[in-house]
Write a protein that holds these residues in place. Structure first.
Motif, mmCIF file in Angstrom:
data_model
loop_
_atom_site.group_PDB
_atom_site.id
_atom_site.type_symbol
_atom_site.label_atom_id
_atom_site.label_comp_id
_atom_site.label_asym_id
_atom_site.label_seq_id
_atom_site.Cartn_x
_atom_site.Cartn_y
_atom_site.Cartn_z
ATOM 1 N N GLN B 173 0.825 -1.216 0.000
ATOM 2 C CA GLN B 173 0.000 0.000 0.000
ATOM 3 C C GLN B 173 0.853 1.257 0.000
ATOM 4 O OE1 GLN B 173 -3.843 -0.527 2.477
ATOM 5 N NE2 GLN B 173 -2.448 -2.047 3.324
ATOM 6 N N HIS B 174 2.165 1.073 -0.141
ATOM 7 C CA HIS B 174 3.058 2.239 -0.141
ATOM 8 C C HIS B 174 3.076 2.862 -1.540
ATOM 9 C CE1 HIS B 174 6.736 4.631 0.246
ATOM 10 N NE2 HIS B 174 6.517 4.568 1.547
ATOM 11 N N PRO B 175 3.105 4.195 -1.625
ATOM 12 C CA PRO B 175 3.065 4.829 -2.950
ATOM 13 C C PRO B 175 4.208 4.372 -3.866
ATOM 14 C CG PRO B 175 3.587 6.437 -1.218
ATOM 15 C CD PRO B 175 3.112 5.193 -0.540
ATOM 16 N N ALA B 176 5.401 4.118 -3.294
ATOM 17 C CA ALA B 176 6.526 3.734 -4.151
ATOM 18 C C ALA B 176 6.220 2.419 -4.872
ATOM 19 C CB ALA B 176 7.803 3.596 -3.326
ATOM 20 N N MET B 177 5.661 1.457 -4.158
ATOM 21 C CA MET B 177 5.363 0.165 -4.793
ATOM 22 C C MET B 177 4.177 0.286 -5.746
ATOM 23 S SD MET B 177 6.403 -2.919 -5.120
ATOM 24 C CE MET B 177 7.454 -3.383 -3.741
ATOM 25 N N LEU B 178 3.145 1.014 -5.342
ATOM 26 C CA LEU B 178 1.971 1.151 -6.208
ATOM 27 C C LEU B 178 2.335 1.838 -7.519
ATOM 28 C CD1 LEU B 178 -0.541 2.163 -3.408
ATOM 29 C CD2 LEU B 178 -0.665 0.053 -4.746
ATOM 30 N N LEU B 179 3.229 2.833 -7.451
ATOM 31 C CA LEU B 179 3.650 3.525 -8.670
ATOM 32 C C LEU B 179 4.626 2.665 -9.474
ATOM 33 C CD1 LEU B 179 4.135 7.050 -7.111
ATOM 34 C CD2 LEU B 179 2.588 6.549 -9.004
ATOM 35 N N TYR B 180 5.524 1.986 -8.766
ATOM 36 C CA TYR B 180 6.557 1.201 -9.459
ATOM 37 C C TYR B 180 5.934 0.103 -10.308
ATOM 38 C CZ TYR B 180 10.715 -1.735 -10.053
ATOM 39 O OH TYR B 180 11.743 -2.477 -10.570
ATOM 40 N N LEU B 181 4.947 -0.568 -9.771
ATOM 41 C CA LEU B 181 4.378 -1.691 -10.514
ATOM 42 C C LEU B 181 3.018 -1.348 -11.148
ATOM 43 C CD1 LEU B 181 5.637 -4.627 -8.287
ATOM 44 C CD2 LEU B 181 6.433 -3.945 -10.549
ATOM 45 N N ASP B 182 2.821 -0.057 -11.449
ATOM 46 C CA ASP B 182 1.700 0.392 -12.285
ATOM 47 C C ASP B 182 0.323 0.102 -11.716
ATOM 48 O OD1 ASP B 182 3.583 1.148 -14.296
ATOM 49 O OD2 ASP B 182 3.718 -0.946 -14.901
ATOM 50 N N GLN B 183 0.243 -0.125 -10.401
ATOM 51 C CA GLN B 183 -1.072 -0.430 -9.841
ATOM 52 C C GLN B 183 -1.983 0.796 -9.887
ATOM 53 O OE1 GLN B 183 -2.316 -3.336 -9.013
ATOM 54 N NE2 GLN B 183 -4.248 -2.235 -8.685
ATOM 55 N N THR B 184 -1.370 1.985 -9.845
ATOM 56 C CA THR B 184 -2.148 3.213 -9.694
ATOM 57 C C THR B 184 -3.099 3.475 -10.848
ATOM 58 O OG1 THR B 184 -0.298 4.369 -10.676
ATOM 59 C CG2 THR B 184 -0.425 4.384 -8.272
ATOM 60 N N THR B 185 -2.837 2.871 -12.010
ATOM 61 C CA THR B 185 -3.693 3.148 -13.169
ATOM 62 C C THR B 185 -4.419 1.909 -13.663
ATOM 63 O OG1 THR B 185 -1.769 2.857 -14.579
ATOM 64 C CG2 THR B 185 -2.335 5.113 -13.984
ATOM 65 N N SER B 186 -4.465 0.869 -12.835
ATOM 66 C CA SER B 186 -5.151 -0.353 -13.264
ATOM 67 C C SER B 186 -6.663 -0.180 -13.117
ATOM 68 C CB SER B 186 -4.661 -1.527 -12.411
ATOM 69 O OG SER B 186 -5.289 -2.713 -12.834
#
Lengths: 382, 482
Positions: B173-186
């Motif tokens: 749930q950390h922004p770095a991981m969510l952004l790194y693995l493209d979860q933010t735009t799924s």
């Protein structure tokens, strides 16, 4: 769509004989063949490198970039080469350069990070494979032919994997003094692992010699690569990274600088290799292309189809290999990018297989296991 | 047989000149559990989550306003030929964010180094580095520049001695991981927004499986952990709607987020979430919102394959590149018996003879080598003006492995000729800068005691100067391995 495309395989000598390439015996023996893979990181603009000046839509689509074609070096009725690539033009004239156009890896989105991952792993999508295709190639080559080296501080993904590889880069750390180096050598005498590594390191340092000291301008990097590759115990496979290709703004000047560097690097490599250029294949590839139209800042944005190069003494060159998709808006990929009509995987698998005498289907299965690439034959002399 | 030199070098980060070798090596390691400080002084002094996120939140907000302005100008001048997009300001904004991101990144690396050099709980500090590599993010994906270090500081350090499940939830749930693995735009295809797209699909919009795949393959079950592509896709659907407040430039996502939420905070956008029951690894999940993927993560943390995967990696880190199966079994069963309690696993490790074999079992990574070399010279921080570049030159840039798999914990990539030369060059430079008259013979004796080989002792004793003797010590076989 397909019937509207024109198949182009321009050749100085005439390309018709290629369909009848002789059947080869695939028994592998050690050869003197050498392979250099140059990765253009950041998505190089293929349309500004190998310029489709003969396309009827060229001027209207390329707009501010259209005049670049005037000074460019003519290749055939359709294509011209960026003027900074004058050395590559002489290779082309000598039948030692093949430019492939409208090429793309299987990747169809527009992230550098993911696109380079696909280009380097040879996977069908990002992060599907963990090792690089150039490393997997080593499993197909006998002993001596599999000595591979990255000219980089860390081994880039394309060469990473289970097979042992080396790396070398001119260091910006201050040099250690000679006396310390000598004593370290003695210190490692009793330690077999460190002893072997140290000997290999000193050997590479000696080969790199003065070239390394001159730091990394493109020409000295090319000369360094040649030095590390020549002779019976030179590296057979080398990969070199180049960057600066992500030209979102002020593309004309920046691209000229990068292409001048590329031209100098490959020229120095060729000069350094001397007669061994005869047995050398150089592949130049980028992760994807750039938009056909300029953006608002004198640059281009991330696109799809781009250009790739095969250079060297084994290349059946002097031609542009392209199934040209056209530049009219309706012919573009998603209305903005050069439509890819040629598979990078098929190009690489075909070229590398012929170069090393590997059965093409087998090469494709090992290098690009999930992309069903059908290796293109006749690109390189066996 | 537990040995104090092994405790300090293999389990810890290497000795400092004024340390005494511990009398009871096992006790020395176990005592660190209570003394460990998740917010060590150097990390407390580094740019913190709140400050970094405030900067990026504000910059992103300004960027979005400017984008909107340009969009309106473009709409107004829509005759096709005119090129009205005056993008200079946006390009300058991007460059400024990149510069500031680099500064944060550099400051975070310096804090990580200082924390490692001054730590009196070096075993736990090593475990932090281990888990940060397990949950690797890499700044070659520009979206994580400036945040990458925060993943380690915010999500790993607080949980390193706790339950794996809590670390896993904090990381994913950390922004770095969510952004790194493209979860933010799924986007869920059948979600409220996805269904609207259905009529006019856009190339780049849709379900993104990156985070789901890497959680299963790298973070939990492991590549042979018994999942298949259906599990990946189902998990990716459960994760839809997980995104980040205040840091994104995609208007099609930001319009579903609250403009007042703290930048960098976890967001759940119900409009993007794929509705329905998900079935993953034989379990059904009927939760309606963010709780669905959280429940999946909790179950994954408890899965026997996860226990085995984590046990294998820990065993490899402390018992060698080819870890003994008996040790893996023991660590996995410790993990399962106390429900993923990592302290219990570390205790089992400390009690295992396989981790205490006499011969060195690991070739140090460039990070480990530099940290132990600086500790040996008594440094509290790296005097270098550019620590980012230093680790790049040594071959292992921090938080930049280029892959969600992190750096290999094997000798292969590190025991290479060029790397060895760089360590010698670096050692030469370090002792030139830190020549303080320390006697290298005494230091070698203090660090390695009876583990010091005759060859190394003699080479050091014959050095032409103290400085050269120190450099030779720092590159000796004893120092290259642990």
């Amino acid at each position: 769509m397909i019937d509207r495309r024109r198949f182009l395989s321009h050749s100085i000598a005439g390309g018709a004989t290629l369909a009848f390439a002789p059947q080869l015996a695939w028994a592998r023996a050690e050869t003197d063949r050498k392979l250099v893979v140059i990765v253009q990181r950041g998505a190089a603009d293929g349309l500004a490198t190998v310029i489709p000046a003969g396309d009827p839509q060229f001027a209207s689509q390329r707009r501010i970039f259209a005049e670049e074609a005037d000074a460019a070096l003519p290749l055939d009725g359709m294509f011209r080469l960026h003027p900074a690539l004058e050395r590559l033009k002489t290779f082309y004239d000598g039948g030692e350069a093949l430019f492939a156009h409208a090429v793309a890896s299987p990747y169809r989105e527009r992230s550098h990070f993911d696109g380079q991952n696909v280009l380097e792993t040879g996977g069908a999508e990002p992060f599907e494979l963990r090792d690089g295709w150039l490393n997997r190639l080593l499993t197909l080559l006998p002993g001596r032919d599999s000595r591979a080296l990255a000219l980089a501080v860390t081994v880039p993904l394309i060469l990473r994997g289970d097979n042992r590889v080396g790396n070398y880069a001119p260091s910006v750390l201050p040099d250690a003094n000679e006396d310390l180096l000598m004593r370290v050598g003695r210190l490692y005498d009793a330690d077999p692992e460190l002893h072997a590594l140290w000997n290999a390191a000193m050997d590479t340092e000696a080969r790199a010699g003065e070239t390394a000291a001159r730091r990394s301008n493109p020409a000295s990097l090319g000369a360094l690569a040649a030095r590390l590759m020549t002779g019976a115990d030179g590296a057979r496979i080398v990969t070199i990274d180049t960057d600066g290709w992500d030209t979102h703004a002020n593309q004309t000047g920046r691209l000229r600088r990068e292409l001048t560097g590329l031209n100098a690097m490959i020229g120095a490599l060729r000069d350094g290799l001397g007669d061994e250029w005869r047995d050398t294949l150089v592949v130049v590839a980028t992760e994807f292309g750039r938009t056909v139209a300029p953006n608002g800042t004198g640059g281009t944005d991330h696109g799809t189809g781009s250009a790739a190069m095969l250079l060297g003494g084994t290349v059946v060159g002097g031609r542009v290999h392209a199934d040209w998709p056209g530049l009219a808006t309706a012919q573009l990929y998603e209305g903005r990018d050069l439509r890819p009509t040629l598979s990078m995987d098929a190009l690489v698998a075909g070229a590398v297989a012929a170069h090393f005498g590997i059965e093409p289907q087998r090469a494709a299965r090992v290098l690009f296991p999930d992309t069903n690439a059908r290796p293109i034959e006749g690109l390189v002399r066996a | 047989m537990p040995n104090s030199v092994i405790a300090v070098n293999r389990f810890g980060l290497g000795g400092r000149p004024d340390d005494r070798l511990p009398g009871d090596p096992e006790r020395w390691l176990l005592d660190q559990f209570a003394r460990y400080d998740p917010v060590s002084a150097p990390i407390a002094a580094a740019p913190r989550h709140r400050d970094v996120m405030r900067y990026f939140g504000e910059s992103t907000g300004e960027f979005l306003v400017e984008s909107e302005r340009i969009r309106e100008i473009n709409l107004a001048a829509r005759d096709g030929e005119a090129m009205p997009a005056m993008d200079d300001r946006r390009a300058e904004m991007r460059r400024a964010m990149l510069r500031q991101g680099r500064d944060f990144h550099e400051a975070h690396i310096a804090a990580r180094v200082a924390s490692a050099l001054t730590s009196t709980t070096p075993f736990i500090e090593r475990l932090v580095h281990f888990w940060a590599n397990h949950f690797a993010v890499s700044i070659d994906k520009r979206e994580t520049l400036g945040y990458a270090g925060l993943l380690e500081f915010d999500a790993i350090r607080p949980h390193v001695l706790g339950r794996f499940e809590d670390m896993l939830l904090a990381v994913e749930q950390h922004p770095a991981m969510l952004l790194y693995l493209d979860q933010t735009t799924s986007i869920g295809p059948a979600s409220e927004f996805g269904a609207r797209l259905g009529n006019r699909p856009r190339r780049t919009l849709g379900l993104n499986e990156n985070l789901a795949r890497e959680v299963l393959e790298l973070h939990t079950l492991g590549v042979d952990g018994g999942y298949d592509q259906t599990d990946v896709t189902e998990f990716a659907r459960a994760l839809t709607g997980w995104t980040v407040n205040g840091l994104m430039r995609q208007r099609y996502i930001t319009r579903f987020l609250s403009p007042d939420a703290a930048p960098g905070s976890f967001a759940f956008a119900p409009e993007l979430h794929e509705p329905g029951v998900r079935r993953i690894m034989g379990q059904s999940y009927d939760q309606a919102d963010a709780a669905q993927a959280r429940a999946v993560l909790r179950d994954l943390a408890r899965h026997p394959s996860t226990a085995r995967h984590l046990a294998t990696k820990l065993a490899r880190h402390f018992a060698g590149d080819e870890p003994p199966p008996a040790l893996i079994d023991r660590l996995a069963s410790a993990y399962r018996s106390i429900d993923g309690d990592l302290s219990a696993v570390y205790r089992a490790l400390i009690a295992s003879p396989e981790a205490w074999v006499e011969q060195p079992v690991k070739f140090k990574t460039p990070w480990e080598w530099q940290v132990s070399a600086s500790r040996a010279l008594g440094q509290d921080a790296l005097p270098d003006t550019n620590v980012t570049r230093l680790f790049t030159q040594l071959g292992q840039p921090v938080w930049e492995s280029g892959s969600p798999a992190g750096y290999d914990d094997l000798a292969g990539p590190w025991a290479v000729p060029d790397a060895l030369v760089r360590r010698v060059e670096r050692a030469g430079a370090m002792v030139r800068a830190a020549a303080d008259g320390r006697d290298p013979r005494q230091l070698a004796e203090a660090l390695f005691a009876d583990r010091l080989s005759t060859a190394t002792a003699q080479t050091i004793a014959q050095a032409e100067s103290n400085g050269q003797g120190l450099a030779l010590l720092l590159v000796s076989p004893e120092f290259q391995r642990r």
